[in-house]
Design an enzyme around this catalytic site. Structure first.
Site, PDB file in Angstrom:
ATOM      1  N   HIS A 370      27.568  26.179  -8.442  1.00 57.74           N
ATOM      2  CA  HIS A 370      25.693  26.584  -8.685  1.00 57.74           C
ATOM      3  C   HIS A 370      25.297  28.013  -9.427  1.00 57.74           C
ATOM      4  CE1 HIS A 370      24.705  23.259  -6.054  1.00 57.74           C
ATOM      5  NE2 HIS A 370      26.091  23.428  -6.102  1.00 57.74           N
ATOM      6  N   LYS A 561      10.313  31.651  -4.336  1.00 57.12           N
ATOM      7  CA  LYS A 561      12.025  31.388  -4.905  1.00 57.12           C
ATOM      8  C   LYS A 561      12.314  32.835  -3.827  1.00 57.12           C
ATOM      9  CE  LYS A 561      11.284  31.655  -9.564  1.00 57.12           C
ATOM     10  NZ  LYS A 561      12.183  30.018  -9.980  1.00 57.12           N
ATOM     11  N   ARG A 562      13.608  32.684  -4.292  1.00 56.13           N
ATOM     12  CA  ARG A 562      14.300  33.611  -3.010  1.00 56.13           C
ATOM     13  C   ARG A 562      14.015  34.802  -4.010  1.00 56.13           C
ATOM     14  NH1 ARG A 562      17.773  33.799   1.373  1.00 56.13           N
ATOM     15  NH2 ARG A 562      18.410  35.262   1.064  1.00 56.13           N
ATOM     16  N   LYS A 567      15.441  37.150 -11.060  1.00 46.24           N
ATOM     17  CA  LYS A 567      14.170  36.479 -10.998  1.00 46.24           C
ATOM     18  C   LYS A 567      13.217  36.631 -11.309  1.00 46.24           C
ATOM     19  CE  LYS A 567      16.535  33.046  -6.913  1.00 46.24           C
ATOM     20  NZ  LYS A 567      16.519  31.974  -7.830  1.00 46.24           N
ATOM     21  N   THR A 669      15.438  24.703  -8.976  1.00 45.50           N
ATOM     22  CA  THR A 669      14.815  23.229  -8.212  1.00 45.50           C
ATOM     23  C   THR A 669      13.245  23.465  -8.328  1.00 45.50           C
ATOM     24  OG1 THR A 669      15.123  23.411  -6.884  1.00 45.50           O
ATOM     25  CG2 THR A 669      16.915  22.211  -7.512  1.00 45.50           C
ATOM     26  N   LYS A 673       9.959  20.928  -8.581  1.00 51.52           N
ATOM     27  CA  LYS A 673       8.857  20.519  -7.807  1.00 51.52           C
ATOM     28  C   LYS A 673       7.357  20.884  -8.135  1.00 51.52           C
ATOM     29  CE  LYS A 673      11.990  21.274  -4.630  1.00 51.52           C
ATOM     30  NZ  LYS A 673      12.732  22.481  -3.272  1.00 51.52           N
TER      31      LYS A 673
HETATM   32  O1  RUG Z   1      20.813  30.084  -7.944  1.00 55.02           O
HETATM   33  C1  RUG Z   1      20.662  28.366  -8.063  1.00 55.02           C
HETATM   34  C2  RUG Z   1      19.414  27.411  -8.610  1.00 55.02           C
HETATM   35  O2  RUG Z   1      19.873  27.701  -9.720  1.00 55.02           O
HETATM   36  C3  RUG Z   1      19.917  26.221  -8.131  1.00 55.02           C
HETATM   37  O3  RUG Z   1      18.946  25.422  -8.870  1.00 55.02           O
HETATM   38  C4  RUG Z   1      20.301  25.931  -6.802  1.00 55.02           C
HETATM   39  C5  RUG Z   1      21.289  24.416  -7.075  1.00 55.02           C
HETATM   40  O4  RUG Z   1      21.743  24.255  -7.765  1.00 55.02           O
HETATM   41  O5  RUG Z   1      21.553  27.070  -6.553  1.00 55.02           O
HETATM   42  C6  RUG Z   1      21.518  28.437  -6.401  1.00 55.02           C
HETATM   43  N1  RUG Z   1      22.653  28.766  -6.389  1.00 55.02           N
HETATM   44  C7  RUG Z   1      23.801  29.576  -6.218  1.00 55.02           C
HETATM   45  N2  RUG Z   1      22.209  29.534  -4.903  1.00 55.02           N
HETATM   46  N3  RUG Z   1      23.423  29.782  -4.479  1.00 55.02           N
HETATM   47  C8  RUG Z   1      23.770  29.810  -5.640  1.00 55.02           C
HETATM   48  C9  RUG Z   1      25.819  30.286  -5.516  1.00 55.02           C
HETATM   49  O6  RUG Z   1      26.168  30.470  -4.604  1.00 55.02           O
END
Ligand code: RUG
Length: 835
Positions: A370, A561-562, A567, A669, A673
Site C-alpha cells: 500500500h 484525509k490524514r 498529502k 480512496t 468517494k
Molecule cells: O496511503 C495509502 C493510500 O494511498 C491507499 O489508498 C490506502 C489503501 O490502499 O492505503 C494507504 N496506506 C498505506 N495506509 N497505510 C499505508 C502503509 O502502511
C-alpha cells in the site's frame, strides 16, 4: 446434521418479523430484557441499543445459515488478514442491507424517536487509521455482497484511533473508549479461544523415526478470544464473519505468585497479556518499530492461522490441501509474519517436511503493498524479533538461505543484488525486511492503483519483479457505493434510482445511464438541488457545532484525509493565504466565494503534521474574523474526522482536494468517494487520481502539478526551493505572511519548523507545484461561476465512476488472484416474512 431452522417450522416472532408492529414490540422487548429499562427512564443510548439488538436479531438467521452452508459445503475461502478494519457505524448499514431502513424509521417515529438521532448515537469502532483500514471494510462489504465465502481476521483493539479535539488550534488526543457502553454487534466466542506463544527458546529433538524436529519452548502464553461480527451483504443472505481477536491472560491469576503473597505480580501478568490488544498504533503510512506492535501482529496472525487449521479439521479436510481451501490476503506487511508462522505450524506442530510446508505456504499467501514511502516499509530489528519469536527467526533465516540460492542461480555473480534482495538487511544493525518476506512467501503481489503498481515494479520491488515477474499484478482500489452513496447520500441515491432504476447499487457501471440526462434541464435542476440541500445540512451542522455560519452557495472546497506532509494540506493553506492577500490588496476583488473545509488526524508523534493543523486553524482565525473577507472566504478545520463524519462530508463537497506529490499517494480512496458524490477533483497525477481522470474525462477534472517522473528528475537535477520563493511574488508574500507572525499573534517562531522545511528541503515539492496549483484553483473558481456547466461536469463524475466500486476490485482479486467462487446462501422462508 440438524439444520438450524427446519423448513417446516414457521417461526414468526419478535425476533424475525419485519412489519411495523412487530418491530415496535421487539424494540420494547429488547429495551426491557436487554437494557433493563422502560421508556420513562431510558437514555438515547438505551434506545440505540434496543434498536441495534432488534436489527441484529433480524440478521442472525442469515448469519448462522451462512456459517452452516460454509461448514457443509467447505468452499474455498478468502481469509483477509488486516491489522485494521475501519468499519464505521453498523446500524445504518445493516438496516440498508436488510432493506429495513424505512420500516424501522416508521416504527421509531411511532414511538416519537428519530432514526437519524439513534444512528448518531452509535460509537463507531475506530479500529483503523485511515485508507488502509477503511479499504479492508469496503472489501468485507463487497465480499459478502458478491456472496464470496470470506473471513476478515483482525484485532479487537480496546482503544481504537484516538478522538481528536482541537484546543487553541492544536490537536489534542483523547482515548477512544468505544466499548464503554457495550458493543451490540459482536458475539464473543470464549469457547473458541486459542493459545499464542511468545519469547523463550527452541530445543531440537529427534523422533522415533530418527527425524529431526524443533520445539519452541515459550516464555509466556497468551489466550486469543475471538469476537465475531456478522457482515451482511447488500440484499443477499450471505453474512460473512469479521473475527477480531482479544488477548487475555491464560488464568486470571498466577496462583503461585498469588500464594506467595505477590498479589501485584500476579495481576501484572494478566494486564501484560491484555496489553497486546489494548490500543491501535495511531500511525498512518509510517511505522514505529515497537515490540508491542510486532506482538500485536503475531498475536492476531497466529490466532487466525490456528483457527483456519481448526476449521479444516472440523470439516475433515487434510492440511495438505490448506492452500486449496484458503486464499490468504496480507493487507500490507502488517500480517506478514504469517509466512513464518504457517511454516512453523506445518513443520513443528504438524510434522510436514520443509519442501511440502513451503509449497503450501507459497501457494496460500498473496500480498498487497500500500505504500512506497520508505518510512512505512516495516523492518524489525533482529534482536527484538528474535527475543519474541526465536523459532520464527530460525525459519526466516532458512527461507532466506534458500531464497538467496535461487537468486544466485538466476543472477549469478551479483553480490549487490543479493544484498539488496536479502530478507535480512545487513547494512548496519540487522533488520528483517517484511516486504521482502512477503514477496518471497506469496504467489501474488499487487499494488493498489496502476501508477503505484508500475512504480513498485520500477523502484521499491524492482529486484523482486525481475526475479518473479509472474507474481506481479495491479488491483486498483475501490469503495463501497452502499455506504458511501446509498446510506450517506440518500437524496442523490433516490434521484438516481428514480431515473435509472436501482440496479446501479450492485452494478455501479449502470450509472453511465445518467449521461442520457446530461441536457435534461429538470434532471440537472434536481441534481443541483440535491447538492444544495446536502450542503445546507452540513452548514447547519457547522453552525450548531462550531457556531460559524457558512454560505451553502459558496464553493465547498474540502480536503479530508490524514494529515501528512506528502498529502500537502499546507499547499492548500498557501492558496488560501494567496486569496486572502489578493483580497486584502484589492478589497473589491470579484472572487468566487469559497468555504475551505479540512478534516483529518495527525499521528500523535508527528510534529510537522500537528503544526500543519495549527497553521490551518490559525489561518481560519484570521480569515474568518477579517471583515474584508465579507463572507467570500471561510476556513474551517472540522475536528475528529472519522467514518461517521466522513459520511456527512463527501456528499457536500463541490471540490475534492487530492493534491499529494505525484508518486507518493499509493491510491487514495477518498478521491473516489468524493467523485461518486458529484465533487470535481483538483488533483495531481498521483495514485488513483490518474484513473479517475481517465474515466470521468480530463475536461471534468482539474489537473495540476509535476508528474511522478518530473518529480524524480527535478530532485535529481538538484531542486532548490529558494528559486521558486525568490521568483514568485505571490508565493513569497504567502510565505512571508506566515514567517512574519501574521497568523501567530506576532510570533515569528511558531511556524518556523514548517517554513524551514519548505525553504531548505521541500521534500514534497510544494514550492515547485505552487504556481501550477494556484492557476488551477483560479480555473476552478472561474468554472464554478458557470453553474450549468459545473452541474454537467459533476453529473459526469457520478455517471462515470463505476470502475471505483469495491465490487470491481473484489472481482479483480477473485479472478486474478484468489480463484474463488461465489456460494449463494439460502434461508428458510420465515425470515423473509413481512408479517
Ligand atoms: O496511503 C495509502 C493510500 O494511498 C491507499 O489508498 C490506502 C489503501 O490502499 O492505503 C494507504 N496506506 C498505506 N495506509 N497505510 C499505508 C502503509 O502502511
Amino acid at each position: 446434521m440438524v439444520s438450524i431452522v427446519p423448513n417446516n417450522i414457521q417461526i414468526e416472532d419478535d425476533r424475525t418479523g419485519i412489519n411495523v408492529e412487530t418491530l415496535k414490540r421487539a424494540f420494547l422487548d429488547n429495551l426491557f430484557y436487554i437494557q433493563a429499562k422502560f421508556p420513562k427512564i431510558s437514555t438515547k443510548n438505551d434506545y440505540y441499543m434496543a434498536l441495534a439488538y432488534t436489527v441484529r436479531d433480524r440478521l442472525l438467521n442469515r448469519w448462522l445459515q451462512t456459517t452452516q452452508t460454509y461448514l457443509e459445503k467447505a468452499p474455498r475461502t478468502v481469509a483477509y488478514l488486516s491489522a485494521e478494519f475501519l468499519m464505521g457505524p453498523h446500524l445504518g448499514n445493516n438496516l440498508m442491507n436488510l432493506g429495513l431502513y424505512n420500516v424501522v424509521k416508521q416504527a421509531m417515529e411511532e414511538f416519537g424517536l428519530g432514526l437519524t438521532d439513534l444512528l448518531e448515537q452509535e460509537e463507531e469502532p475506530g479500529l483503523g487509521n485511515g485508507g488502509l483500514g477503511r479499504l479492508a471494510a469496503c472489501y468485507i462489504d463487497s465480499l459478502a455482497t458478491l456472496e464470496i465465502p470470506a473471513i476478515g481476521y483482525g484485532i479487537r483493539y480496546e482503544y481504537g484511533i484516538f478522538d481528536q479535539e482541537i484546543k487553541n488550534g492544536w490537536q489534542v488526543e483523547i482515548t477512544d473508549k468505544w466499548l464503554r457502553y457495550g458493543n451490540p454487534w459482536e458475539v464473543p466466542r470464549p469457547e473458541a479461544e486459542l493459545e499464542v506463544k511468545f519469547g523463550g527458546h527452541t530445543e531440537n529433538y529427534t523422533d522415533e523415526h530418527g527425524r529431526y524436529h524443533v520445539q519452541w519452548i515459550p516464555f509466556k502464553v497468551v489466550k486469543g478470544v475471538p469476537y465475531d461480527t456478522p457482515i451482511l451483504g447488500f440484499q443477499t443472505n450471505n453474512a460473512n464473519t469479521l473475527r477480531l481477536w482479544k488477548a487475555e491472560a491464560p488464568e486470571s491469576f498466577d496462583f503461585e505468585a498469588f500464594n506467595k503473597g505477590d498479589y501485584f505480580g500476579s495481576v501484572q501478568e494478566k494486564s501484560e497479556c491484555e496489553n497486546i490488544t489494548k490500543v491501535l498504533y495511531p500511525n498512518d503510512d509510517s511505522y514505529q518499530g515497537k515490540q508491542l506492535r510486532l506482538e500485536q501482529q503475531f498475536f492476531f496472525v497466529s490466532c487466525s492461522l490456528q483457527d483456519m487449521i481448526r476449521m479444516m479439521k472440523a470439516q475433515n479436510l487434510t492440511l495438505e490441501r490448506f492452500h486449496e481451501h484458503f486464499a490468504i490476503q496480507l493487507n500490507d506487511t502488517h500480517p506478514t509474519i504469517a509466512v513464518a508462522e504457517l511454516m512453523r505450524l506445518l513443520l513443528d506442530e504438524h510434522q510436514f517436511d520443509w519442501d511440502k510446508a513451503w509449497n503450501i505456504t507459497t501457494k496460500t499467501f498473496a500480498y498487497t503493498n500500500h505504500t512506497l514511502l520508505p518510512e512505512a516499509l516495516e523492518r524489525w530489528s533482529i534482536n527484538m524479533f528474535g527475543s519474541s519469536f526465536p523459532r520464527h527467526l530460525q525459519i526466516i533465516y532458512e527461507i532466506n538461505l534458500r531464497f538467496l540460492d535461487e537468486v544466485r542461480i538466476k543472477f549469478p555473480d551479483d553480490g549487490n543484488r543479493l544484498r539488496r534482495m536479502s530478507i535480512i538487511d545487513e547494512s548496519g544493525e540487522r533488520y528483517i525486511r517484511m516486504a521482502h518476506l512477503a514477496c518471497v512467501g506469496s504467489f501474488a503481489i499487487n499494488g493498489v492503483a496502476e501508477l503505484h503498481s508500475e512504480l513498485l515494479k520500477k523502484t521499491t520491488l524492482h529486484d523482486f519483479y525481475e526475479m518473479y515477474p509472474e507474481k506481479f499484478t495491479n488491483v486498483t482500489n475501490g469503495v463501497t457505493p452502499r455506504r458511501f452513496m446509498v446510506l450517506s447520500n440518500p437524496r442523490l441515491a433516490n434521484l438516481i434510482t428514480k431515473k435509472i432504476g436501482d440496479s446501479w447499487v450492485t452494478n455501479l457501471d449502470e450509472l453511465r445511464k445518467l449521461e442520457t440526462f446530461l441536457y435534461d434541464s429538470d434532471f440537472c435542476k434536481e441534481f443541483h438541488q440535491v447538492k444544495q440541500d446536502v450542503k445546507q445540512d452540513l452548514a447547519n451542522y457547522i453552525r450548531t457545532n462550531y457556531n460559524i455560519t457558512i454560505d451553502p452557495n459558496s464553493l465547498f472546497d474540502i480536503q479530508a484525509k490524514r494529515i501528512h506532509e506528502y498529502k500537502r494540506q499546507h499547499l492548500n493553506a498557501l492558496y488560501i493565504i494567496t486569496l486572502y492577500n489578493r483580497i486584502k490588496a484589492n478589497p473589491n476583488l470579484d472572487v468566487t466565494p469559497r468555504t475551505f473545509l479540512f478534516g483529518g488526524k495527525a499521528a500523535p508523534g508527528y510534529y510537522m503534521a500537528k503544526l500543519i493543523i495549527k497553521l490551518i486553524n490559525s489561518i481560519a482565525d484570521v480569515v474568518n474574523h477579517d471583515p474584508d473577507m465579507r463572507d467570500r472566504l471561510k476556513v474551517i478545520f472540522l475536528k475528529d474526522y472519522n467514518v461517521k463524519f466522513a459520511q456527512r462530508v463527501y456528499p457536500a463537497a463541490d471540490l475534492s482536494e487530492q493534491i499529494s506529490t505525484a508518486g507518493k499517494e499509493a491510491s487514495g480512496t477518498g478521491n473516489m468517494k468524493f467523485s461518486m458524490n458529484g465533487a470535481l477533483t483538483i488533483g495531481t497525477l498521483d495514485g488513483a487520481n490518474i484513473e479517475i481522470r481517465e474515466v470521468v474525462g480530463e475536461e471534468n477534472f482539474f489537473l495540476f502539478g509535476l508528474t511522478a517522473e518530473e518529480v524524480l528528475q527535478k530532485k535529481a537535477a538538484g531542486y532548490n526551493p529558494w528559486d521558486y520563493y525568490n521568483s514568485n511574488p505571490e508565493l513569497k508574500l504567502a510565505i512571508d505572511r506566515i514567517s512574519s507572525g501574521f497568523f501567530s499573534h506576532g510570533d515569528p517562531n511558531l511556524f518556523k519548523p514548517l517554513l524551514d522545511s519548505l525553504l531548505y528541503r521541500d521534500q514534497y515539492l510544494l514550492l515547485a507545484d505552487y504556481q501550477s496549483y494556484i492557476e488551477c484553483q483560479d480555473r476552478v473558481s472561474q468554472a464554478y461561476r458557470d453553474r450549468e456547466q459545473w452541474i454537467r461536469m459533476s453529473i459526469l463524475n457520478v455517471a462515470r465512476i463505476g470502475k471505483f466500486s469495491s465490487d470491481r476490485s473484489i472481482r479483480d482479486y477473485v479472478q486474478n488472484i484468489w480463484k474463488v467462487s461465489a456460494l449463494k446462501v439460502e434461508v428458510p422462508e420465515y425470515s423473509q416474512s413481512t408479517n
